[in-house]
Design a protein around this motif. Structure first.
Motif, PDB file in Angstrom:
ATOM      1  N   UNK A  69       6.276  24.830  -0.632  1.00 40.87           N
ATOM      2  CA  UNK A  69       6.469  23.704   0.289  1.00 40.87           C
ATOM      3  C   UNK A  69       5.824  23.996   1.637  1.00 40.87           C
ATOM      4  N   UNK A  70       5.935  25.236   2.106  1.00 41.56           N
ATOM      5  CA  UNK A  70       5.277  25.621   3.358  1.00 41.56           C
ATOM      6  C   UNK A  70       3.764  25.493   3.217  1.00 41.56           C
ATOM      7  N   UNK A  71       3.259  25.978   2.078  1.00 41.32           N
ATOM      8  CA  UNK A  71       1.808  25.892   1.880  1.00 41.32           C
ATOM      9  C   UNK A  71       1.380  24.442   1.717  1.00 41.32           C
TER      10      UNK A  71
ATOM     11  N   UNK B  76      -1.643  19.826   3.871  1.00 37.09           N
ATOM     12  CA  UNK B  76      -1.711  18.474   4.418  1.00 37.09           C
ATOM     13  C   UNK B  76      -2.203  18.502   5.858  1.00 37.09           C
ATOM     14  N   UNK B  77      -1.710  19.455   6.632  1.00 37.37           N
ATOM     15  CA  UNK B  77      -2.109  19.571   8.033  1.00 37.37           C
ATOM     16  C   UNK B  77      -3.593  19.862   8.160  1.00 37.37           C
ATOM     17  N   UNK B  78      -4.110  20.725   7.288  1.00 33.79           N
ATOM     18  CA  UNK B  78      -5.505  21.141   7.385  1.00 33.79           C
ATOM     19  C   UNK B  78      -6.478  20.078   6.894  1.00 33.79           C
TER      20      UNK B  78
ATOM     21  N   UNK C 244      -6.332  30.573   5.311  1.00 32.46           N
ATOM     22  CA  UNK C 244      -4.952  30.424   4.857  1.00 32.46           C
ATOM     23  C   UNK C 244      -4.471  28.984   5.005  1.00 32.46           C
ATOM     24  N   UNK C 245      -5.269  28.139   5.640  1.00 34.37           N
ATOM     25  CA  UNK C 245      -4.894  26.736   5.822  1.00 34.37           C
ATOM     26  C   UNK C 245      -5.576  25.853   4.793  1.00 34.37           C
TER      27      UNK C 245
END
Length: 258
Positions: free
Chosen positions: A223-225, A230-232, A257-258
């Protein structure tokens, strides 16, 4: 295949080691393939490209293999505790060998500190898979867990395109949409299905507390990834980690990593 199963079950550790060595051979062979110039100019990018190349081979192989096992033997979905076939058992052996090889590659090349998330993931997977191989329990669960490798194909392609500085290419734009779809359809859904199964059958499953704890840790990680993905790829960013010429600054490892 039926004749091979007793050999695999009698020597699961050796079977995993042999598979690990085979992936190491694949690692050597893939080094002969052409590499983008921007990747060759940086040691970290060059190592990451080689590492991802092997990961892509593993994902193509095991993702397709896992889906085939479930389509041919639907009982795999219904009985993740004790059902398995010779092909599904071999699949878990092969995949375990890859994760052992990849963990070794990360550690022995000196990238353990920057790749601790991958090492934690690999440690959890290896422990669960070895448990399945030695006890012949949860083999079907391991097969379903390998559905995530369908998503890993697009995930690895995404990172390789970033390594090559091709974030603006049409291929990257198409792949990021496929990556989003496969992340939800294969990674999140498989993970949550396994969590639901263990939670629903908690009272009688062997070592349920360990596997439920492991699944919750994995759920938090994915979920963090997913948020970072989505952010990246889909939310505006104030700064880029890769220059227009494909070179990178001191944050080069972070952008991967993003």
């Amino acid at each position: 295949m039926e004749a091979l199963l007793p050999v695999l079950r009698s020597h699961p550790g050796l079977s995993v080691l042999v598979c690990s060595l085979l992936f190491r051979v694949a690692h050597r062979l893939l080094q002969n393939l052409p590499v983008p110039k921007v990747v060759q100019q940086d040691d970290f990018r060059a190592w990451k490209w080689r590492n991802l190349s092997v990961s892509l081979v593993h994902s193509l192989l095991t993702g397709t293999w896992a889906l085939t096992c479930v389509l041919v033997w639907p009982e795999t979905l219904r009985n993740i505790h004790s059902y398995y076939t010779p092909l599904s058992y071999l699949l878990v052996c092969v995949s375990s060998g890859y994760f052992v090889q990849d963990a070794g590659d990360i550690i022995l090349t000196g990238h353990a500190k920057g790749s601790w998330e991958f090492l934690l993931h690999h440690a959890l997977v290896i422990w669960c898979f070895l448990y399945a191989l030695y006890t012949q329990l949860y083999v079907a669960g391991a097969v379903i867990a390998l559905f995530v490798e369908v998503n890993s194909v697009t995930l690895h392609l995404r990172l390789m395109l970033k390594l090559a500085g091709a974030q603006s290419s049409p291929m990257y734009q198409i792949n990021k949409l496929l990556n989003l779809f496969t992340y939800i359809a294969f990674r999140l859904s498989a993970q949550f299905y396994l969590t639901w199964y263990i939670f629903s059958n908690y009272s009688w499953l062997d070592h349920a507390v360990y596997f439920l704890t492991t699944m919750m840790v994995m759920n938090i990680m994915i979920l963090i990834y997913f948020y970072r993905l989505l952010r990246a790829d889909f939310l505006p960013r104030k700064k880029s980690y890769v220059g227009q010429n494909g070179t990178h600054n001191n944050n080069s490892k972070k952008f991967l990593t993003d």
